[in-house]
Design an enzyme around this catalytic site. Structure first.
Site, mmCIF file in Angstrom:
data_model
loop_
_atom_site.group_PDB
_atom_site.id
_atom_site.type_symbol
_atom_site.label_atom_id
_atom_site.label_comp_id
_atom_site.label_asym_id
_atom_site.label_seq_id
_atom_site.Cartn_x
_atom_site.Cartn_y
_atom_site.Cartn_z
ATOM 1 N N THR A 29 95.701 70.926 48.705
ATOM 2 C CA THR A 29 95.468 72.084 47.843
ATOM 3 C C THR A 29 96.762 72.729 47.348
ATOM 4 O O THR A 29 96.919 73.006 46.163
ATOM 5 C CB THR A 29 94.625 73.125 48.601
ATOM 6 O OG1 THR A 29 93.399 72.513 48.994
ATOM 7 C CG2 THR A 29 94.334 74.339 47.736
ATOM 8 N N ASP A 55 93.117 70.690 41.617
ATOM 9 C CA ASP A 55 94.309 70.500 42.438
ATOM 10 C C ASP A 55 94.344 69.136 43.114
ATOM 11 O O ASP A 55 95.406 68.674 43.549
ATOM 12 C CB ASP A 55 94.403 71.598 43.487
ATOM 13 C CG ASP A 55 93.149 71.718 44.335
ATOM 14 O OD1 ASP A 55 92.087 71.202 43.934
ATOM 15 O OD2 ASP A 55 93.218 72.331 45.417
ATOM 16 N N HIS A 56 93.218 68.483 43.217
ATOM 17 C CA HIS A 56 93.108 67.149 43.830
ATOM 18 C C HIS A 56 91.665 66.688 43.681
ATOM 19 O O HIS A 56 90.792 67.457 43.265
ATOM 20 C CB HIS A 56 93.513 67.165 45.312
ATOM 21 C CG HIS A 56 92.782 68.203 46.126
ATOM 22 N ND1 HIS A 56 91.453 68.092 46.475
ATOM 23 C CD2 HIS A 56 93.208 69.382 46.652
ATOM 24 C CE1 HIS A 56 91.091 69.150 47.176
ATOM 25 N NE2 HIS A 56 92.121 69.954 47.287
ATOM 26 N N ARG A 84 96.647 80.400 48.472
ATOM 27 C CA ARG A 84 97.604 79.427 47.958
ATOM 28 C C ARG A 84 97.327 79.039 46.515
ATOM 29 O O ARG A 84 98.247 78.680 45.784
ATOM 30 C CB ARG A 84 97.654 78.192 48.852
ATOM 31 C CG ARG A 84 96.346 77.490 49.157
ATOM 32 C CD ARG A 84 96.602 76.417 50.218
ATOM 33 N NE ARG A 84 95.410 75.685 50.644
ATOM 34 C CZ ARG A 84 94.643 76.039 51.668
ATOM 35 N NH1 ARG A 84 94.927 77.154 52.346
ATOM 36 N NH2 ARG A 84 93.605 75.310 52.026
ATOM 37 N N HIS A 109 90.455 65.127 51.847
ATOM 38 C CA HIS A 109 91.281 64.499 50.817
ATOM 39 C C HIS A 109 92.693 64.428 51.373
ATOM 40 O O HIS A 109 92.906 64.625 52.563
ATOM 41 C CB HIS A 109 91.231 65.331 49.532
ATOM 42 C CG HIS A 109 91.422 66.795 49.785
ATOM 43 N ND1 HIS A 109 92.653 67.379 49.909
ATOM 44 C CD2 HIS A 109 90.517 67.798 49.989
ATOM 45 C CE1 HIS A 109 92.522 68.669 50.162
ATOM 46 N NE2 HIS A 109 91.227 68.961 50.220
ATOM 47 N N LYS A 165 91.314 81.148 47.213
ATOM 48 C CA LYS A 165 92.325 80.924 48.247
ATOM 49 C C LYS A 165 93.650 81.570 47.850
ATOM 50 O O LYS A 165 94.023 81.551 46.667
ATOM 51 C CB LYS A 165 92.559 79.424 48.457
ATOM 52 C CG LYS A 165 91.346 78.653 48.945
ATOM 53 C CD LYS A 165 91.696 77.177 49.096
ATOM 54 C CE LYS A 165 90.506 76.349 49.546
ATOM 55 N NZ LYS A 165 90.837 74.915 49.676
ATOM 56 N N ASN A 195 100.193 71.295 52.509
ATOM 57 C CA ASN A 195 99.685 72.612 52.893
ATOM 58 C C ASN A 195 100.519 73.194 54.029
ATOM 59 O O ASN A 195 100.804 74.392 54.061
ATOM 60 C CB ASN A 195 98.223 72.520 53.333
ATOM 61 C CG ASN A 195 97.271 72.355 52.170
ATOM 62 O OD1 ASN A 195 97.637 72.534 51.011
ATOM 63 N ND2 ASN A 195 96.026 72.007 52.467
ATOM 64 N N ASP A 253 85.633 72.860 46.895
ATOM 65 C CA ASP A 253 86.414 72.296 47.993
ATOM 66 C C ASP A 253 85.759 72.564 49.341
ATOM 67 O O ASP A 253 85.642 71.665 50.186
ATOM 68 C CB ASP A 253 87.824 72.871 47.979
ATOM 69 C CG ASP A 253 88.722 72.239 49.021
ATOM 70 O OD1 ASP A 253 89.030 71.044 48.879
ATOM 71 O OD2 ASP A 253 89.112 72.929 49.984
#
EC number: 3.1.3.1
Length: 556
Positions: free
Chosen positions: A87, A346-347, A173, A490, A171, A108, A301
């Site tokens: 993330t 982000d992924h 982040r 992931h 989140k 992370n 997520d």
């Protein structure tokens, strides 16, 4: 507040969303050309774990906001090109134009064995110098300090200090890595509604939105009705050895259950509602500048981790996200503001191996418990007579750090033994040393042609990365034991974790689809060109994507 954004926006009664949103008539469509002035508002959206596979699977079911974006400029084969598909690294690429190798956000969590505090693990979005903190959830001081490069908002502020930058996410982040250092307001969800950095108060409108979100979190929610489009996903998949299943949860929860709130469409509705409230209160997009509203939608997520990517829960989430975005865009349309939307992720993500094995992929498996870095480090230390702890890691894959207490000879011996042991494990694809990556340039080729080393190099930062990096084989889920709450993940170098859609939409912008591979680092120069913000090309890894179909170009 229910799962639909329309219901989420019912906090209008509290004053959190202003009625003025609906006052102005919609502007007529005008074809966007190279001479068209910059949009007054840019909305950058990241949908956490929204893989290219999910976009392709549900694209024909979209009728709302995602359907609108799918009629714009579509790059279905976008790439988070790097190897550490987590993330924080992913969000660090979206609005900086840089790979994690340059953003410094390599994972992370990573380790700094020279850190002053006892906890040597660092969370990507913390300030570890704050006394009494640790990297554990709820115990760190959120910070942008670890991000080494500027974001789009930072570039915009440098060009025009009057530009407004607001970042809201599920989140911290996500809000921080996309919002950068100069955001006017930056916030994320927590059990009490919305919060920001320590000591930074919320604005009055954010406080009202926070109170409405807190009330929603406190209220219990009954199960949602399964849509007809999701009926084929209604299959219970056993996980673990305690009789638990996934695939049939309908997002019911007890009041105050923040974890389940976050793993439901309600969380995205809350972020979108807060974003709408802040836009209206600040009159973003209504002044002389171009403003930037950043939205990090995290529910996909949490649902992917908790129930996998192919169950009824994810199906319901995709349909809800489409509906919520449609409602959000409709409110913006009613203001008459000329706005542009960029949406990406982000992924990607991968389904839980138990369902994979039922659905024609019998080779999918969980990581073997013997692939335990702590146990391996202890065994090697005992064999070679080295000090302990010898090896630091955040799991069975990714960056591995050797103790700083070793002499050069001990370090060499430990590296040789550990690399050999990891390479010998049947679930390990490769082990690559930091020295190998440091000697390799970052690839300038198309990301779909990158080798394994190219992917790892884009995540490698010599000041922060490990002594060596472990890569698991494809479809090995790095969770040894499954249970309700965390069954899939992931983070791998494989394309199911790297591939994400990249979508652009603006009223009057002729849509087209480009299936060739592009990268999330291309988003910053693309948006900067559209809004007329000059960049230092030497400070970014990406390139501008021409969004104008035909001989004209949006890249200036």
């Amino acid at each position: 507040m229910t799962t639909a954004l329309a219901a989420a926006l019912s906090i209008t009664a509290t004053g959190a969303v202003l009625a003025q949103d609906m006052a102005a008539p919609a502007a007529p469509a005008v074809k966007v050309t190279a001479a068209t002035p910059a949009p007054k508002l840019v909305i950058a959206i990241s949908v956490d774990q929204f893989s290219a596979d999910l976009f392709a699977e549900y694209r024909s079911h979209f009728t709302g906001g995602l359907a609108r974006l799918a009629q714009g400029v579509v790059f279905p084969s976008g790439y988070q090109a790097h190897g550490a598909t987590e993330t924080c690294p992913g969000h660090s690429t979206i609005l900086t134009g840089n790979h994690p190798a340059h953003t410094g956000i390599i994972a992370n969590n990573y380790f700094d064995l020279s850190a002053a505090r006892a906890d040597k693990r660092l969370y990507c979005a913390e300030d570890e110098t704050v006394a009494g903190t640790s990297s554990k959830s709820g115990q760190y001081a959120a910070s942008v300090n670890h991000l080494l490069v500027a974001t789009l908002g930072d570039w915009m502020k440098a060009a025009d200090p009057k530009a407004q930058i607001v970042s809201v996410a599920g989140k911290d982040r996500a809000a921080i890595m996309m919002g950068g250092r100069k955001a006017d307001e930056l916030m994320w969800l927590f059990p009490g509604g919305l919060t920001s950095y320590r000591g930074v108060p919320l604005s009055p409108i954010a406080e009202k939105a926070s109170a409405a979100i807190a009330a929603a979190i406190a209220a219990p929610r009954p199960a949602l009705t399964l849509p007809a489009d999701c009926a084929s996903h209604d299959i219970a998949i056993p996980v673990g050895d305690k009789g638990a299943t996934v695939g049939t949860w309908r997002f019911q929860r007890d009041g105050g259950d923040f974890r389940r709130f976050m793993a439901s469409p309600e969380a995205d509705g809350a972020v979108l509602a807060a974003g709408a409230a802040l836009r209206a209160a600040r009159r973003m997009g209504e002044g002389d500048t171009t403003d930037l509203l950043i939205l990090g939608l995290s529910a996909t997520d949490y649902i992917g981790h908790g129930t996998g990517t192919e169950g009824s829960e994810m199906c319901m989430q995709m349909l809800a996200l489409d509906r919520q975005l449609g409602d959000f865009f409709a409110r913006l349309d009613a203001t008459g503001i000329d706005y542009m939307v960029m949406l990406t992720a982000d992924h990607g993500g991968h389904d839980l191996p138990e369902r994979n094995r039922q659905n024609a992929w019998p080779a999918a498996e969980r990581v073997d418990k013997t692939l335990d870095p702590d146990a391996m480090g202890k065994a090697v230390a005992e064999k070679l007579g080295l000090p302990q702890p010898l090896l630091y890691s955040d799991g069975p894959l990714g960056d591995m750090y050797l103790s700083k207490a070793l002499t050069p000879a001990q370090h060499k011996a430990a590296m040789t033994e550990l690399v050999a042991r990891f390479k010998a494990h049947r679930q390990v694809e490769a082990v690559v040393t930091g020295e190998e990556l440091a000697a390799r340039p970052i690839s300038k080729q198309s990301p779909d042609t990158w080798t394994l080393l190219d992917k790892l190099r884009a995540s490698y930062n010599p000041q922060r990365s490990g002594d060596f990096i472990v890569v698991l084989k494809p479809r090995v889920t790095p969770i040894a034991e499954s249970g309700m709450g965390y069954v899939a993940t992931h983070g791998s170098v494989w394309d199911y974790d790297r591939r994400v859609p990249i979508l652009f939409w603006r009223k009057g912008l002729r849509g087209f689809e480009q299936p060739n591979a592009v990268m999330t680092v291309d988003i910053l120069p693309t948006l900067a060109s559209v809004i007329g913000v000059r960049l230092d090309a030497n400070k970014i890894d990406g390139r501008c994507l021409d969004l104008l179909s035909g001989p004209e170009s949006s890249c200036r």
